[in-house]
Scaffold this motif. Structure first.
Motif: not given
Length: 161
Positions: A64-71, A79-85, A128-135, A14-18
């Motif tokens: 789905n939108p409900a999961q994105k809102r819950m996260i 609610q802060v994340a754009p469509r792609i995080r 302009d990327l919205h990111i999560t770092v998680f442990e 998977l290669r994400l091009v930004v």
């Protein structure tokens, strides 16, 4: 869904091009501050440049939108994340968050223990990327046995410092 063992994977990477207006700042942030190793770099006519960074194992998480809102609600409280995080698993979410803020990221939410037992921080990063770092706070065996509901009686472990 279980994948057939004898069928080879169709997708190898998977290669994400930004596109980043400030290419140098984005490379410095993701390569130097976050620590993604440089795999290749290419330059072309008209100052065309690309750096390919190795981000380890890739997954595509489709919510789905409900999961994105819950996260968003769990990790940030609104609610802060754009469509792609983008989400990056790290060994130490607190230290990584501090390092990324020092490198120019804006903290959206501090490291927070989630019901699914990870320590997650939200940041706005270069390009302009919205990111999560998680442990992950539980080992692989514990995660496999955990249903992720955060139900009463299944309390999160103490957060690591």
């Amino acid at each position: 869904m279980t994948r057939e063992v004898d069928r080879p994977p169709v997708v190898r990477q998977l290669r994400l091009v930004v596109e980043a207006d400030d290419h140098d700042a984005a490379v410095a942030f993701f390569r130097d501050a976050l620590g993604l190793p440089e795999e290749a770099a290419f330059a072309g006519d008209g100052d065309a440049r690309v750096v390919i960074l190795d981000a380890g194992r890739a997954t595509l998480e489709i919510a789905n939108p409900a999961q994105k809102r819950m996260i968003d609600e769990v990790e940030v409280g609104r609610q802060v994340a754009p469509r792609i995080r983008l989400a990056f698993e790290v060994d130490d979410a607190r230290t990584t968050t501090e390092r990324l803020i020092a490198a120019g990221a804006e903290q959206v939410a501090p490291p927070t223990v989630t019901p699914w037992q990870s320590l997650n921080a939200r940041l706005d990063a270069p390009a302009d990327l919205h990111i999560t770092v998680f442990e992950e706070l539980r080992g692989p065996d514990e995660r496999a046995a955990y249903d992720g509901s955060g139900a009463e009686g299944d309390q999160p472990p103490p957060t690591r410092r």
